[in-house]
Scaffold this active site. Structure first.
Site, PDB file in Angstrom:
ATOM      1  N   TRP A 105      10.629 -13.527   0.936  1.00 12.44           N
ATOM      2  CA  TRP A 105       9.384 -13.667   1.704  1.00 12.44           C
ATOM      3  C   TRP A 105       9.688 -14.093   3.134  1.00 12.44           C
ATOM      4  O   TRP A 105       9.101 -13.564   4.081  1.00 12.44           O
ATOM      5  CB  TRP A 105       8.435 -14.651   1.018  1.00 12.44           C
ATOM      6  CG  TRP A 105       8.001 -14.192  -0.345  1.00 12.44           C
ATOM      7  CD1 TRP A 105       8.206 -14.831  -1.523  1.00 12.44           C
ATOM      8  CD2 TRP A 105       7.296 -12.978  -0.673  1.00 12.44           C
ATOM      9  NE1 TRP A 105       7.675 -14.100  -2.560  1.00 12.44           N
ATOM     10  CE2 TRP A 105       7.118 -12.965  -2.071  1.00 12.44           C
ATOM     11  CE3 TRP A 105       6.816 -11.907   0.078  1.00 12.44           C
ATOM     12  CZ2 TRP A 105       6.467 -11.919  -2.736  1.00 12.44           C
ATOM     13  CZ3 TRP A 105       6.171 -10.868  -0.573  1.00 12.44           C
ATOM     14  CH2 TRP A 105       6.003 -10.873  -1.956  1.00 12.44           C
ATOM     15  N   LYS A 143      -1.288 -17.993  -6.448  1.00 13.86           N
ATOM     16  CA  LYS A 143      -0.287 -18.822  -7.112  1.00 13.86           C
ATOM     17  C   LYS A 143      -0.924 -20.138  -7.573  1.00 13.86           C
ATOM     18  O   LYS A 143      -0.893 -20.462  -8.747  1.00 13.86           O
ATOM     19  CB  LYS A 143       0.882 -19.124  -6.176  1.00 13.86           C
ATOM     20  CG  LYS A 143       1.942 -18.023  -5.999  1.00 13.86           C
ATOM     21  CD  LYS A 143       1.441 -16.705  -5.545  1.00 13.86           C
ATOM     22  CE  LYS A 143       2.444 -15.594  -5.511  1.00 13.86           C
ATOM     23  NZ  LYS A 143       3.133 -15.387  -4.263  1.00 13.86           N
ATOM     24  N   ASP A 149       4.768 -20.791   5.293  1.00 10.69           N
ATOM     25  CA  ASP A 149       4.236 -20.024   4.169  1.00 10.69           C
ATOM     26  C   ASP A 149       4.235 -20.968   2.972  1.00 10.69           C
ATOM     27  O   ASP A 149       5.283 -21.339   2.452  1.00 10.69           O
ATOM     28  CB  ASP A 149       5.145 -18.808   3.918  1.00 10.69           C
ATOM     29  CG  ASP A 149       4.661 -17.936   2.757  1.00 10.69           C
ATOM     30  OD1 ASP A 149       3.726 -18.358   2.033  1.00 10.69           O
ATOM     31  OD2 ASP A 149       5.218 -16.839   2.587  1.00 10.69           O
TER      32      ASP A 149
HETATM   33  C1  LIG Z   1       3.531 -14.282  -3.384  1.00  9.36           C
HETATM   34  C2  LIG Z   1       4.076 -14.683  -2.080  1.00  9.36           C
HETATM   35  C3  LIG Z   1       3.868 -13.918  -0.919  1.00  9.36           C
HETATM   36  C4  LIG Z   1       3.138 -12.612  -0.931  1.00  9.36           C
HETATM   37  O1  LIG Z   1       1.798 -12.824  -1.127  1.00  9.36           O
HETATM   38  P1  LIG Z   1       0.742 -11.604  -1.100  1.00  9.36           P
HETATM   39  O2  LIG Z   1      -0.537 -12.375  -1.178  1.00  9.36           O
HETATM   40  O3  LIG Z   1       1.024 -10.765  -2.283  1.00  9.36           O
HETATM   41  O4  LIG Z   1       0.896 -10.886   0.174  1.00  9.36           O
HETATM   42  C5  LIG Z   1       4.369 -14.385   0.262  1.00  9.36           C
HETATM   43  N1  LIG Z   1       5.049 -15.536   0.331  1.00  9.36           N
HETATM   44  C6  LIG Z   1       5.275 -16.291  -0.768  1.00  9.36           C
HETATM   45  C7  LIG Z   1       6.038 -17.571  -0.638  1.00  9.36           C
HETATM   46  C8  LIG Z   1       4.798 -15.883  -1.996  1.00  9.36           C
HETATM   47  O5  LIG Z   1       5.025 -16.636  -3.085  1.00  9.36           O
END
Ligand SMILES: *Cc1c(COP(=O)(O)O)cnc(C)c1O
Length: 360
Positions: free
Chosen positions: A102, A196, A172
């Site tokens: 990511w 999540k 993030d």
């Molecule tokens: C799941 C995840 C993403 C991607 O998220 P989307 O909503 O599918 O774009 C990005 N960064 C992290 C840390 C993630 O766990």
């Protein structure tokens, strides 16, 4: 009805009382005579829901008044572009720490819009650790400094934040938001996909310091400009109404449980149950060591691919689902977000003990 223990990395398990409440209110929310899903986002009833959701999030995370909360769509992945479009506006440079897929995606997308500097990377060992940060590699004139605070795939997390001085820290937090208290004032921007630890897929939350809004690049699409959403209370267009409603229920559940301090305590306890077993097991081994270990995502392996596959299959039959690891790490991964009860982790460990005996 037999509910399984769902260890998925996302979309992930939700608190049962939240699902129950949503079910109870499915046909008729309050005395509105309709489902939240059917409501006009411009209605008085819906405005009360989104306002309450924001106010609960502000209170649960202690978000300072000089930050805006935005309810967006497009996933965390859209933020990989939205952040440089809005923030890379002074020197056109940004710093990145590459701690997994990511973080690398965020870096690659930002590199389309400006000059991106890699401060450190842990790619050499399949991202199984958080690299030491050498401050002399930080660019003091960068427009922002990006980290992925919890690395969902590799099971690592920043136990300490980089000290970036006046450079806004952008994080993030998709897989760790609401898992423990954070000092929001240390960040310029926090973003997270909801699926999540916050609610269903389709909602993305952005928490942004106000002074970072309003300087987007000229060619930024209207929908990708934070100002658009800040000026319109996340209602420039139709927001993900049902996801916001579920987040409101999740926040009410968190408050009832004692807030983020209680979440942290519970998450540390759950993680300890699993890591302690992994550290004492002769068959299973955690892929991450020490302080970098995530409280949310716990990857582990047996060292034998066939045995891993057998474990995943038998676990599934016993009601522990989505425990297969990401293909880039192999083995297994147990995601143990807020909504995973401690009994789920304890039962998984008992199952692993039994599997270990049978396969010694
Ligand atoms: C799941 C995840 C993403 C991607 O998220 P989307 O909503 O599918 O774009 C990005 N960064 C992290 C840390 C993630 O766990």
């Amino acid at each position: 009805m037999n509910r399984v223990y769902n260890f998925s990395a996302g979309p992930a398990t939700l608190p049962e009382p939240v699902l129950q409440k949503a079910a109870d209110e499915m046909l008729c929310y309050g005395d509105s005579g309709q489902s939240v899903m059917e409501m006009s986002h411009r209605s008085k009833e819906y405005q009360a829901i989104i306002d309450e959701c924001e106010s609960l999030l502000r209170s649960v995370m202690s978000i300072p008044d000089n930050y805006k909360v935005l309810f967006l769509q497009g996933g965390a992945s859209s933020q990989f572009a939205m952040i440089p479009l809005n923030l890379m506006n002074k020197t056109g440079k940004a710093d990145f720490v590459l701690t997994g897929q990511w973080a690398t995606k965020a870096y690659k997308e930002a590199a389309r819009y400006g000059e991106c500097n890699v401060v450190a990377s842990s790619k050499d060992k399949t991202f199984s650790y958080i690299p030491e940060l050498d401050k002399s590699k930080f660019n003091p004139t960068a427009d922002y400094f990006h980290i992925c605070q919890n690395n969902t795939i590799y099971g690592t997390r920043f136990a300490e934040l980089p000290e970036t001085g006046n450079v806004p820290l952008v994080a993030d937090m998709s897989s760790c938001i609401l898992s423990e208290p954070v000092d929001v004032s240390k960040y310029g921007l926090i973003y997270a996909g909801a699926q999540k630890n916050m609610g269903p897929a389709g909602l993305t939350v952005v928490i942004i310091r106000e002074d970072l809004i309003g300087n987007a690049k000229d060619f930024t699409p209207t929908m990708f400009n934070y100002q658009t959403h800040a000026d319109n209370g996340s209602m420039f267009n139709t927001p993900p109404t049902y996801g916001i409603y579920i987040l409101k229920l999740v926040l009410e559940w968190i408050i009832e449980k004692g807030g983020l301090t209680a979440m942290k305590e519970l998450n540390e306890k759950k993680a300890a149950v699993l890591y302690n077993f992994l550290d004492s097991s002769k068959l299973f081994k955690a892929t991450v060591q020490g302080k970098d270990r995530s409280l949310m995502n716990v990857p582990f392996v047996t060292g034998n691919e066939e045995l891993d596959a057998k474990f995943v299959a038998e676990a599934k039959k016993s009601g522990f689902i989505n425990i297969k690891g990401h293909r880039s790490v192999g083995g297994m991964r147990a995601s143990i977000y807020n909504a995973m009860p401690i009994e789920g982790v304890e039962k998984l460990v008992s199952f692993m003990e039994k599997f270990e005996k049978e396969n010694a």
